[in-house]
Write an enzyme that holds these catalytic residues in place. Structure first.
Site, PDB file in Angstrom:
ATOM      1  N   ASP A   1      47.540  42.098  39.327  1.00 47.03           N
ATOM      2  CA  ASP A   1      47.779  42.196  37.889  1.00 47.03           C
ATOM      3  C   ASP A   1      49.133  42.829  37.615  1.00 47.03           C
ATOM      4  O   ASP A   1      49.468  43.875  38.180  1.00 47.03           O
ATOM      5  CB  ASP A   1      46.706  43.053  37.208  1.00 47.03           C
ATOM      6  CG  ASP A   1      45.367  42.360  37.100  1.00 47.03           C
ATOM      7  OD1 ASP A   1      45.346  41.124  36.988  1.00 47.03           O
ATOM      8  OD2 ASP A   1      44.342  43.067  37.125  1.00 47.03           O
TER       9      ASP A   1
ATOM     10  N   ARG B   1      36.284  39.159  43.942  1.00 49.51           N
ATOM     11  CA  ARG B   1      37.501  38.436  44.330  1.00 49.51           C
ATOM     12  C   ARG B   1      38.046  38.861  45.677  1.00 49.51           C
ATOM     13  O   ARG B   1      37.950  40.015  46.055  1.00 49.51           O
ATOM     14  CB  ARG B   1      38.557  38.567  43.255  1.00 49.51           C
ATOM     15  CG  ARG B   1      38.833  39.999  42.863  1.00 49.51           C
ATOM     16  CD  ARG B   1      39.285  40.124  41.442  1.00 49.51           C
ATOM     17  NE  ARG B   1      38.141  40.032  40.567  1.00 49.51           N
ATOM     18  CZ  ARG B   1      38.069  40.572  39.386  1.00 49.51           C
ATOM     19  NH1 ARG B   1      39.066  41.238  38.893  1.00 49.51           N
ATOM     20  NH2 ARG B   1      37.003  40.447  38.650  1.00 49.51           N
TER      21      ARG B   1
ATOM     22  N   ASP C   1      43.114  40.308  43.781  1.00 51.28           N
ATOM     23  CA  ASP C   1      43.449  40.328  42.357  1.00 51.28           C
ATOM     24  C   ASP C   1      44.779  41.048  42.217  1.00 51.28           C
ATOM     25  O   ASP C   1      44.923  42.184  42.687  1.00 51.28           O
ATOM     26  CB  ASP C   1      42.355  41.062  41.582  1.00 51.28           C
ATOM     27  CG  ASP C   1      42.553  41.016  40.082  1.00 51.28           C
ATOM     28  OD1 ASP C   1      43.184  40.066  39.587  1.00 51.28           O
ATOM     29  OD2 ASP C   1      42.065  41.934  39.393  1.00 51.28           O
TER      30      ASP C   1
ATOM     31  N   ARG D   1      41.572  33.271  46.422  1.00 52.64           N
ATOM     32  CA  ARG D   1      41.064  33.680  45.110  1.00 52.64           C
ATOM     33  C   ARG D   1      40.462  32.492  44.382  1.00 52.64           C
ATOM     34  O   ARG D   1      41.054  31.423  44.284  1.00 52.64           O
ATOM     35  CB  ARG D   1      42.196  34.280  44.267  1.00 52.64           C
ATOM     36  CG  ARG D   1      41.873  34.575  42.804  1.00 52.64           C
ATOM     37  CD  ARG D   1      41.008  35.821  42.652  1.00 52.64           C
ATOM     38  NE  ARG D   1      40.510  36.008  41.310  1.00 52.64           N
ATOM     39  CZ  ARG D   1      41.040  36.817  40.400  1.00 52.64           C
ATOM     40  NH1 ARG D   1      42.124  37.503  40.692  1.00 52.64           N
ATOM     41  NH2 ARG D   1      40.493  36.944  39.217  1.00 52.64           N
TER      42      ARG D   1
END
Length: 146
Positions: A91, A86, A89, A77
């Site tokens: 989150d 990317r 990712d 990343r």
């Protein structure tokens, strides 16, 4: 937590990241959605592969964030600019019922309710966490369950 990738072999990256979650300290994956393909939202590049996973963890929120960012870095990343394409990712969407507003972390994720690529997989594993009005609001976003 949400997982996504749109560079390289995105499907393999998300699948490998799901497996890597089981290796996080004091953490185990308790649920995982199907994989989804979605068009980028507020981002460029090819379509994303997305999923959502539920974790049971003893890590504090920022310690968990650090571990997720470590996995992102291990997957190559880079963050050359906001919303860049990317390789991976990760989150943190929710942390139990906690509300966190820190410099590095906001929970619940501030755009959770605006993104079909988060809401549909989340509804698959935790329907009680997804408001029907949120789903209706993102119905026009392109997404496909794989």
């Amino acid at each position: 937590m949400a997982l996504g990738a749109n560079l390289g072999d995105a499907q393999a990256a998300v699948t490998q990241a799901l497996a890597a979650l089981d290796g996080l300290p004091q953490t185990r994956r308790v649920a995982c959605s199907s994989l989804y393909r979605s068009a980028p939202v507020d981002a460029g590049g090819p379509d994303f592969i997305n999923a959502v996973a539920a974790l049971d963890t003893a890590l504090a929120p920022l310690a968990l964030l650090d571990e997720l960012q470590r996995l992102e870095l291990a997957a190559g990343r880079e963050r050359p600019y906001r919303n860049a394409p990317r390789t991976l990712d990760l989150d943190l969407l929710l942390y139990g019922e906690a509300r966190i507003d820190a410099l590095r972390l906001t929970v619940p994720h501030p755009r959770l309710h605006e993104r079909a690529f988060v809401l549909l997989p989340l509804a698959e594993i935790a329907p009680e966490r997804v408001d029907a009005a949120w789903l209706a609001a993102v119905a026009g976003q392109a997404i496909e369950r794989l």
